[in-house]
Scaffold this motif. Sequence first.
Motif, PDB file in Angstrom:
ATOM      1  N   SER A  95       0.827  -1.210   0.000  1.00  0.00           N
ATOM      2  CA  SER A  95       0.000   0.000   0.000  1.00  0.00           C
ATOM      3  C   SER A  95       0.857   1.253   0.000  1.00  0.00           C
ATOM      4  N   SER A 144      -4.015  -3.310  -5.220  1.00  0.00           N
ATOM      5  CA  SER A 144      -3.028  -2.230  -5.190  1.00  0.00           C
ATOM      6  C   SER A 144      -2.657  -1.796  -6.611  1.00  0.00           C
ATOM      7  N   ASN A 159       3.081   0.916  -3.699  1.00  0.00           N
ATOM      8  CA  ASN A 159       2.337   0.840  -4.956  1.00  0.00           C
ATOM      9  C   ASN A 159       1.322   1.964  -5.115  1.00  0.00           C
ATOM     10  N   THR A 160       0.630   2.286  -4.053  1.00  0.00           N
ATOM     11  CA  THR A 160      -0.432   3.290  -4.174  1.00  0.00           C
ATOM     12  C   THR A 160      -0.033   4.634  -3.570  1.00  0.00           C
ATOM     13  N   THR A 178      -5.596   0.032  -8.235  1.00  0.00           N
ATOM     14  CA  THR A 178      -5.696   1.391  -7.696  1.00  0.00           C
ATOM     15  C   THR A 178      -4.722   2.324  -8.408  1.00  0.00           C
TER      16      THR A 178
END
Length: 286
Positions: free
Chosen positions: A111, A160, A114-115, A163
């Motif tokens: 999280s 992820s 990646n996001t 997103t």
Amino acid sequence: MAPLTGKTVFITGGTRGIGRAIALRCAQDKANVVVVARSASSESPIVSEIIGAGGRALAIKCDIQDEAQVKSAVDLAVEDFGGIDVLVNNATILVLKKTTDITMDEYDLMSRINTRGTFQVVKYALPHLQKSDNGHILTMCPKPQLDERWFRRNLAYSTSKFTMGLMAFGLSAEQRVYGIASNTLWPFSTIDTDGLAECGNAEFQERPRKPAIMADAAYWIVTQNSREFTGNFCLDELVLRESGVTDFEQYNVVPGTKLSELSRDHMVTDEQLERLSELRTLAGQE
């Protein structure tokens, strides 16, 4: 002049694998190439490789989870080269586990990198991209898909990466007024990188392609008119075929690998596969 001559390209996770290949491809245009990674430094091999390929290089140690480090990296790039014209969001973490098997530390890491990490780098790069005459954001992720098959085994990873795709699409809408393009890129086959070797899936590692195919596709995307080519979810082989490339043997890790024998990546859409099949048939390569 070549399209990226004198332009500044900022690449996260740029010291190895796909990021490194993109850095070297852009350097061939005599671009200013900034690579940021947790392992990066002025002594990193990528610096001499970029210079040897024809570009100007800056390698910055940066963990994109850390807001202060991201802001500092962007500031250093602008201080050295005067701006940012292309941002490549390549840094990512791969953990292929079901919900009951993944640890919360692994989930949080995906999280944060990646996001959140991708969003953070974009946030601080945007004021400089808005000043470019052909600003591009390219994010390495697949097209978001509401299809159960992508979630059965790797729920946390899939969400992820999807997103990231939603953010890339949203950026295209948000930044269109500034002439900034936002597109994504994903591979048809698995790509021969350290990350692939670390994933532990022997099937994925059997007949992959070289990172050069992603680099060539990325180069084509970020050299398009940013006011015309934006909001696209691109597939590497599809991009290259539609741009006129016919020799795909050059990208095989295992010489002589047939298209049907390639180790397939996942998250490729049915629509992309159908279009790819059409182009392969037209080229007599299906």
